[in-house]
Design an enzyme around this catalytic site. Structure first.
Site: not given
Ligand code: GLC
Length: 720
Positions: A264
């Site tokens: 993430d």
């Molecule tokens: C965010 C979220 C995740 C998302 C990623 C990219 O913090 O936790 O669900 O896909 O970053 O945007």
């Protein structure tokens, strides 16, 4: 490209790649655009792409921008390895569908697949090859803002949702121009954050992890999900981003997942904040050895991975294994065959129109009629009256799109007001905001009260705004803000008919609404066609069919509340104080999982199960007669639960194992037929493998998870 060809291609590339080029494939960054541009990549990032230092990009959008970046990668870098473009296409790209928790209320895997397919077609037309979806975290705590992104509380529904979304996003051919790789996220148990507080620690038992939180992810893997994203959170003290026991031990080795794991956002470097890594090199090593192939937007891999190699924290083979998986994904996506395949064909107008109609269909199916005491619905379009459409979400197109709305166009979104104006041409439809979502607006309040006094009937549109839900939106009081309550009380006080539409990304804890209003609908965040869909339901063009995918708490103190609870040694008994209950509230939710009303009523009778004695490998059939006892046709979703009343591990009082939809004319009786296999009776034993334990099982069928509404039968399972 066949798997063999992909492997050959990946291996031959790997053999040619420098260490810097290998590292580059493990790095995902956001685009840096040239000044005053949203489509031309800045020089410094062009140079990095040209040097092979970037393997994929997130948050880049549109055919022009992706083509610009891809041209640099494919035509100017030494090996011409295409970039992978990724975006959060959670419930639509341009055409927005209901937010997942709302769509889950449809209990319709075919619909879930169709909306993912439509979203993939639009995303691929914008050059996107991977979406960070479906979100598969079981959510049983409405304080947690990301419940809106989930399918709700039930692992069986989660597995069906996972399969449908993976099929929809990826289609049968991942290399097709309109296929998009699915990312099952956020593994695992992210929905169990302490006290519902975003990013907080997660401490769940191994059994809860395996029985509740992992099944949907396993279903996604078995459906062929191309990628997985570990959660930000730690699991029992081990951050998921560095959790080799789960990511390697369970997901790769036991489930056989050979796809790509993408961290993430900045999660790899956050291993230092978690307190398990002393520097970027240690963080990079932990993540890489846990099987995280791509570092999204952190400094760990770019600045720590080679240092980790030099310090002997990782081996070259570890790096090569990750790089190979990334190259395999790009090959499976067809990026080596044609890096410009996605983004080359704009969406046809007919496709866009079809997606709008699908969005309207999905929104209708997501609406849950929670309460219908006053007989106000459906409205009679042919009898024009004055309808006041008031409240902060009456004319709020942006909120209708919900969080993670990608490129949903507010100006092209049908608000509740617009939908009703279009559906009731002969009526007087008046509007006033009445209140802000979180702020008092005295002038608007008075205007709205005046209209409600004048009108024959009022549609009161209250709830929570899109920015009060989603990531980093935990609420200790997941209800309706006081400013709205005061406004609503004034409207109820007028004493004229009121219909309440609740906009939200979670079950809102607001018992006062249900005490004061006789007619209440949960409308979640319905997407681009919100107003059209609500109008379809309110005018009776379509009856409400949605049912709750989560238990709706009566108060915050009950949280976490869900139907699949353990029996305890002292099951709740209001007549016995020394039983599992509260002094100050009931143990039951305000509305149970599966609750949802329609414009007719259904009666259940005559549950029968065969065979009454089953052996491993048998197919079990359960049938129940359902009668439409009302005056109009209707569609019902029926549920089948089991319970193992005596087992070596105490089992939940109910476990969902099947759903069936049945449509019946007024007065008609039909049979809902559920098919199970004996493997559906198994549970996970202490060796963490499915275990089929002989004995008696109870089978329940009915309209929701309220035990009082279920019919019961029995079946005995014999050993082989
Ligand atoms: C965010 C979220 C995740 C998302 C990623 C990219 O913090 O936790 O669900 O896909 O970053 O945007």
């Amino acid at each position: 490209m066949t798997e063999a060809d992909a492997a050959f291609h990946a291996d031959s590339l790997l053999a040619q790649m420098s260490q810097e080029e290998k590292l580059g494939q493990l790095i995902m960054v956001r685009p840096a655009f040239a000044p005053a541009s949203q489509t031309v990549i800045a020089d410094e990032q062009r140079a990095a792409i040209r040097a092979g230092q970037i393997g994929s990009m997130l948050d880049i959008w549109g055919a022009d921008a992706t083509r610009d970046a891809q041209e640099v990668a494919v035509k100017e870098s030494r090996l011409g390895i295409p970039l992978l473009f990724a975006y959060d296409v959670l419930h639509g790209y341009e055409t927005i569908f209901p937010a997942p928790l709302g769509e889950a209320a449809a209990f319709d895997p075919e619909l879930w697949e169709k909306t993912a397919r439509a979203a993939a077609v639009e995303a691929a037309a914008g050059g996107i090859a991977l979406t960070f979806a479906p979100m598969l975290d079981v959510a049983r705590d409405p304080r947690w803002g990301r419940i809106v992104e989930s399918f709700g509380e039930d692992p069986w529904i989660g597995s069906r949702f996972a399969e449908a979304k993976v099929r929809g996003f990826q289609s049968a051919d991942l290399s097709a121009a309109d296929a998009v790789a699915a990312t099952a996220k956020h593994l695992g148990a992210y929905g169990a954050v302490t006290a519902g507080r975003e990013y907080a620690s997660v401490d769940v038992s191994e059994r809860s992890l395996r029985e509740v939180h992992l099944p949907a992810f396993r279903a996604a893997v078995e459906a062929g999900a191309a990628a997985i994203m570990p959660a930000f959170t730690d699991l029992n003290g081990v951050p998921m981003t560095g959790n080799a026991a789960v990511l390697q031990g369970i997901v790769r080795e036991r489930w056989g997942f050979d796809g790509v794991m993408i961290s993430d956002f900045s999660a790899v470097s956050e291993l230092m904040s978690h307190g398990v890594a002393g520097d970027l090199a240690e963080a990079a090593a932990l993540a890489l050895k846990a099987g995280v192939d791509i570092d999204m937007a952190s400094d760990a891999y770019p600045k720590g991975l080679l240092a980790a190699l030099e310090r002997g924290l990782i081996a070259q083979a570890d790096i090569d294994a990750c790089v190979r998986r990334v190259l395999m994904l790009k090959a499976r996506l067809g990026l080596f065959d044609d890096p410009f395949r996605r983004g080359s064909t704009p969406l046809a107008p007919a496709q866009r129109q079809a997606h709008r109609e699908l969005s309207r269909e999905a929104a209708r199916a997501s609406i849950v009629l929670l309460q219908d005491r006053d007989g106000l619905l459906p409205l009679a379009p042919a009898t024009p009256r004055h309808l006041a459409v008031i409240g902060p979400f009456a004319d709020a197109p942006l909120d209708m799109l919900g969080p993670w709305r990608a490129f949903g166009d507010e100006s092209a979104t049908v608000s509740f007001l617009a939908g009703l104006q279009a559906a009731l041409p002969g009526w007087r439809i008046s509007h006033a905001r009445g209140s802000g979502a979180e702020t008092v607006e005295p002038r608007a309040r008075n205007d709205a009260i005046d209209l409600a006094e004048e009108a024959d009937i009022t549609l009161l549109c209250i709830g929570e705004a899109a920015n009060m839900c989603g990531e980093a939106s935990s609420r200790t009081n997941p209800g309706i803000p006081d400013c709205q309550r005061q406004f609503a009380d004034a409207i109820f006080g007028i004493g004229k008919p009121v219909i309440v539409a609740l906009t939200s990304g979670r079950p809102l804890i607001a018992p006062w609404v249900f005490e004061r209003a006789g007619t209440v609908l949960a409308t979640w965040f319905l997407g681009s066609e919100a107003g059209s869909a609500l109008a379809d339901i309110l005018t009776g063009c379509h009856a409400p069919t949605g049912k709750l995918p989560v238990s709706w708490p009566a108060n915050t103190g009950q949280i976490p509340i869900f139907y699949a609870q353990g029996a305890t040694g002292r099951p709740a008994n209001p007549a016995e104080r020394l039983t599992s209950q509260y002094l100050d509230a009931a143990v039951e939710p305000l509305f149970p999982f599966g609750h949802g009303l329609g414009y007719t009523r259904f009666a259940y009778a005559n549950l029968r199960v065969s065979p009454e004695t089953a052996h491993p490998g048998d197919t079990i059939t359960a049938e129940i007669d359902i009668t439409n006892t009302g005056a109009v046709a209707g569609e019902e979703t029926a549920f089948l639960f089991i319970r193992d009343p005596v087992a070596s591990i105490a089992r939940p009082v109910l476990e969902l194992k099947a759903t069936v939809k049945i449509r019946l004319a007024p007065g008609a009786t039909g049979t809902a037929r559920f098919t199970l296999s004996t493997s559906d009776l198994a549970f996970i034993n202490d060796a963490w493998v499915p275990y089929l334990e002989p004995g008696a099982f109870e089978v329940f069928a009915g309209p929701c998870a309220d035990r009082a509404s279920l019919l019961k039968a029995s079946i005995t399972l014999r050993s082989a």
